[in-house]
Design a protein around this motif. Structure first.
Motif, PDB file in Angstrom:
ATOM      1  N   ALA A  15       0.833  -1.212   0.000  1.00 10.86           N
ATOM      2  CA  ALA A  15       0.000   0.000   0.000  1.00 10.86           C
ATOM      3  C   ALA A  15       0.864   1.257   0.000  1.00 10.86           C
ATOM      4  O   ALA A  15       0.539   2.244  -0.670  1.00 10.86           O
ATOM      5  N   LEU A  16       1.977   1.216   0.727  1.00 11.75           N
ATOM      6  CA  LEU A  16       2.908   2.346   0.747  1.00 11.75           C
ATOM      7  C   LEU A  16       3.471   2.597  -0.653  1.00 11.75           C
ATOM      8  O   LEU A  16       3.532   3.731  -1.113  1.00 11.75           O
ATOM      9  N   SER A  17       3.844   1.536  -1.333  1.00 12.19           N
ATOM     10  CA  SER A  17       4.368   1.669  -2.700  1.00 12.19           C
ATOM     11  C   SER A  17       3.336   2.298  -3.627  1.00 12.19           C
ATOM     12  O   SER A  17       3.655   3.185  -4.417  1.00 12.19           O
ATOM     13  N   GLU A  18       2.091   1.839  -3.532  1.00  7.10           N
ATOM     14  CA  GLU A  18       1.021   2.392  -4.370  1.00  7.10           C
ATOM     15  C   GLU A  18       0.787   3.868  -4.055  1.00  7.10           C
ATOM     16  O   GLU A  18       0.579   4.680  -4.951  1.00  7.10           O
ATOM     17  N   PHE A  19       0.824   4.211  -2.775  1.00  2.00           N
ATOM     18  CA  PHE A  19       0.630   5.587  -2.329  1.00  2.00           C
ATOM     19  C   PHE A  19       1.709   6.490  -2.924  1.00  2.00           C
ATOM     20  O   PHE A  19       1.424   7.553  -3.466  1.00  2.00           O
ATOM     21  N   ILE A  20       2.949   6.052  -2.838  1.00  2.00           N
ATOM     22  CA  ILE A  20       4.069   6.849  -3.343  1.00  2.00           C
ATOM     23  C   ILE A  20       4.023   6.946  -4.869  1.00  2.00           C
ATOM     24  O   ILE A  20       4.352   7.984  -5.439  1.00  2.00           O
ATOM     25  N   LYS A  22       1.352   7.168  -6.609  1.00  2.00           N
ATOM     26  CA  LYS A  22       0.330   8.173  -6.920  1.00  2.00           C
ATOM     27  C   LYS A  22       0.876   9.591  -6.789  1.00  2.00           C
ATOM     28  O   LYS A  22       0.421  10.498  -7.465  1.00  2.00           O
ATOM     29  N   PHE A  23       1.837   9.776  -5.860  1.00  2.00           N
ATOM     30  CA  PHE A  23       2.371  11.115  -5.597  1.00  2.00           C
ATOM     31  C   PHE A  23       3.836  11.004  -5.163  1.00  2.00           C
ATOM     32  O   PHE A  23       4.171  11.175  -3.998  1.00  2.00           O
ATOM     33  N   THR A  62      -2.200  13.658  -3.405  1.00  2.00           N
ATOM     34  CA  THR A  62      -1.755  14.951  -3.944  1.00  2.00           C
ATOM     35  C   THR A  62      -2.275  16.117  -3.101  1.00  2.00           C
ATOM     36  O   THR A  62      -1.783  17.233  -3.239  1.00  2.00           O
ATOM     37  N   LEU A  63      -3.227  15.861  -2.208  1.00  2.00           N
ATOM     38  CA  LEU A  63      -3.709  16.926  -1.321  1.00  2.00           C
ATOM     39  C   LEU A  63      -2.616  17.412  -0.374  1.00  2.00           C
ATOM     40  O   LEU A  63      -2.726  18.481   0.198  1.00  2.00           O
ATOM     41  N   PHE A  64      -1.556  16.632  -0.226  1.00  2.00           N
ATOM     42  CA  PHE A  64      -0.407  17.072   0.560  1.00  2.00           C
ATOM     43  C   PHE A  64       0.405  18.146  -0.168  1.00  2.00           C
ATOM     44  O   PHE A  64       1.239  18.800   0.432  1.00  2.00           O
TER      45      PHE A  64
END
Length: 112
Positions: A15-20, A22-23, A62-64
């Motif tokens: 999940a961390l890999s997928e998150f990174i 994305k952004f 990307t809201l970050f």
């Protein structure tokens, strides 16, 4: 940063890999100066609901990317002044809408 993200969102390695993916630019953000204050902004905007804020950010990392001082806080104030209910949908607009779309959204809601 990766450890903070993984712990904050209780993510698996996958999940961390997928998150990174994305952004990827999140890896250039400072935890203390950017990520943590931005997370706190979303938690507070959602009435202290940390789970809703985490869910919003996990699905929209990307809201970050948006400036607290120049974009997020001023737009949140504008939304509240107009009487818009601040929920996940509103917060996505606050972050992601261009200035033109944001002000059109405010005008539509002011007229309702």
């Amino acid at each position: 940063k990766m450890e903070w993200i993984q712990n904050c969102f209780a993510m698996t390695e996958e999940a961390l890999s997928e998150f990174i993916l994305k952004f990827p630019s999140i890896l250039s953000c400072n935890v203390e100066k950017n990520l943590s204050p931005t997370l706190n902004f979303y938690i507070e905007a959602l009435g202290g609901d940390e789970q809703r804020a985490l869910s919003l950010l996990q699905s929209n990392p990307t809201l970050f990317a948006y400036s607290l001082e120049k974009r997020l806080q001023p737009r949140l104030e504008e939304a509240r002044e107009v009487g818009i209910a601040v929920d996940a949908s509103c917060l996505r607009r606050i972050g992601q809408n261009s200035d033109d779309l944001w002000y059109a959204f405010l005008i539509r809601n002011r007229l309702l």
